[in-house]
Design an enzyme around this catalytic site. Structure first.
Site, short mmCIF file in Angstrom:
data_model
loop_
_atom_site.label_atom_id
_atom_site.label_comp_id
_atom_site.label_asym_id
_atom_site.label_seq_id
_atom_site.Cartn_x
_atom_site.Cartn_y
_atom_site.Cartn_z
N SER A 107 0.79 -1.24 0.00
CA SER A 107 0.00 0.00 0.00
C SER A 107 0.82 1.29 0.00
CB SER A 107 -0.91 0.04 1.22
OG SER A 107 -2.10 -0.62 0.95
N LYS B 39 0.57 3.47 -2.98
CA LYS B 39 -0.61 4.31 -3.24
C LYS B 39 -0.27 5.80 -3.20
CE LYS B 39 -3.74 0.85 -1.21
NZ LYS B 39 -4.43 0.45 0.04
N TYR C 104 -2.87 -2.16 -10.51
CA TYR C 104 -2.87 -1.99 -9.05
C TYR C 104 -2.11 -3.13 -8.37
CZ TYR C 104 -4.57 -2.12 -4.27
OH TYR C 104 -4.63 -2.20 -2.90
N TYR D 128 -4.25 3.80 7.77
CA TYR D 128 -5.53 3.08 7.83
C TYR D 128 -6.41 3.69 8.93
CZ TYR D 128 -2.55 -0.28 5.34
OH TYR D 128 -1.67 -0.87 4.48
N VAL E 246 0.89 -3.72 3.94
CA VAL E 246 0.70 -5.01 4.62
C VAL E 246 1.93 -5.93 4.61
CG1 VAL E 246 -1.82 -5.18 4.54
CG2 VAL E 246 -0.47 -5.97 2.58
N1 GLN Z 1 -2.12 -5.41 -2.31
C1 GLN Z 1 -2.77 -5.23 -1.07
C2 GLN Z 1 -4.28 -5.29 -1.24
O1 GLN Z 1 -4.78 -4.80 -2.21
C3 GLN Z 1 -2.34 -3.91 -0.50
C4 GLN Z 1 -3.01 -3.62 0.78
C5 GLN Z 1 -2.17 -2.94 1.79
O2 GLN Z 1 -0.94 -2.89 1.82
N2 GLN Z 1 -2.90 -2.44 2.75
O3 GLN Z 1 -4.97 -5.83 -0.44
#
Ligand code: GLN
Length: 332
Positions: free
Chosen positions: A84, A87, A209, A261, A279
């Site tokens: 993430s 992003k 993505y 988050y 994550v």
């Molecule tokens: N690739 C992960 C997902 O789409 C990324 C999520 C994350 O790092 N929070 O669930």
């Protein structure tokens, strides 16, 4: 003042400011690494099978100052997927491709208070809440310009390389693993298609993505990327402008409000710096004008933030007086 941190200087306005001295910053990082190295709480993300294979003992902390000095401790050269944290940077590229107003018409900037993978859109506008949750990130990724899938992927890779300062690559097993198990993300894409928030090429957007999440980095790379944002979008090592300076403010504001988050509010309160976690256990933190911080430790807490990552940042902010709204001579 904590004497272990060295130079904690009073500025003209009377506020505390820290000027990192090479030896003292280095010793702070080593102390924090020793302090949390054996902390055993948290769990690996298992919903993407490849992530469950990581070693829970991997742990590193890296700092890069805006003049390009790097401090590193632990497994700082261990590669892992960025997840993430990507992003933030794709949001920057979408802003560059379309400008603020168009991006804002497709993705909001409100924190959700919900988990990063919640299947929700804003009731009124039908926009995903912000670019840091999965729905918003998929919408942001779908905005990236390019003639076809390959050109879009190449543009993303080139963008990441401007921040990192060297070539990088996508981890195929993670990409395939995300692609075959990403049912929630697919559901979000369909929901957004239903409301006209993304165009019909949802499989292409989802693949891009999943690819951005599967980009391989190490902890030093995270610190360099964060330092680039701290340095008004200019990579301190290469001098390359990774993103127009005018968009750094937008990127940092969204990170500040939404980057950790559903812990973002408490993070803003305790640490007081724009940040983003992923994550796989990575965290980036930006200290505007001063430094970028990267932390890597895979075990996650119940909100999917790195357990050691959060602890190290809380300590670092306190020890170095980094909270953006610090104004007291001594902290409570
Ligand atoms: N690739 C992960 C997902 O789409 C990324 C999520 C994350 O790092 N929070 O669930």
């Amino acid at each position: 003042m904590d004497m272990t941190t060295g130079e904690n200087l009073a500025s003209e306005s009377g506020t505390r400011s820290f000027r990192p001295q090479p030896h003292s910053l280095d010793s702070v990082l080593h102390q924090l690494h020793s302090k949390y190295q054996f902390l055993q709480s948290g769990n690996l993300a298992t919903y993407i099978p490849e992530l469950a294979k990581m070693d829970p003992n991997w742990f590193s902390i890296c700092v890069m100052t805006t003049d390009g000095k790097l401090f590193e401790v632990g497994d700082s050269r261990q590669l892992f997927t960025i997840q993430s944290i990507s992003k933030v940077f794709v949001h920057g590229l979408a802003l560059e491709d379309h400008g603020r107003d168009r991006v804002l018409s497709k993705v909001g900037v409100e924190p959700t208070g919900d988990a990063f993978n919640a299947i929700i859109l804003d009731e009124q506008s039908k926009r995903p809440y912000n670019p840091m949750v999965n729905a918003g990130a998929i919408a942001t990724t779908s905005l990236i310009k390019g003639k076809g899938a390959t050109e879009r992927l190449n543009r993303l890779l080139e963008m990441f390389e401007r921040y990192i300062g060297h070539e990088t690559f996508i981890d195929m097993p993670t990409f395939m693993s995300e692609r075959t198990t990403g049912h929630r993300n697919r559901a979000m894409a369909h929901l957004m298609l239903n409301f006209g928030m993304i165009d019909e090429k949802i499989d292409e957007a989802l693949d891009l993505y999943f690819q951005q999440c599967s980009l391989m980095v190490n902890c030093c790379d995270l610190a360099t990327m964060a330092a680039t944002l701290a340095n008004r979008g200019q990579n301190p090592l290469t001098g390359t402008q990774a993103v127009p300076a005018c968009y750094v403010r937008d990127m940092l504001s969204v990170m500040y409000a939404c980057g950790m988050y559903n812990y973002s509010g408490e993070w803003a309160y305790r640490v007081g710096l724009p940040a983003k976690s992923g994550v796989s256990g990575g965290v980036i933190v930006v200290v505007p004008g001063r430094m970028g911080i990267g932390i890597f430790s895979p075990p996650l807490d119940e909100r999917s933030n790195s357990v050691r990552g959060v602890k190290v940042c809380e300590d670092l902010s306190q020890l170095l007086g980094l909270h953006l709204f610090n104004c007291a001579e001594t902290e409570g």
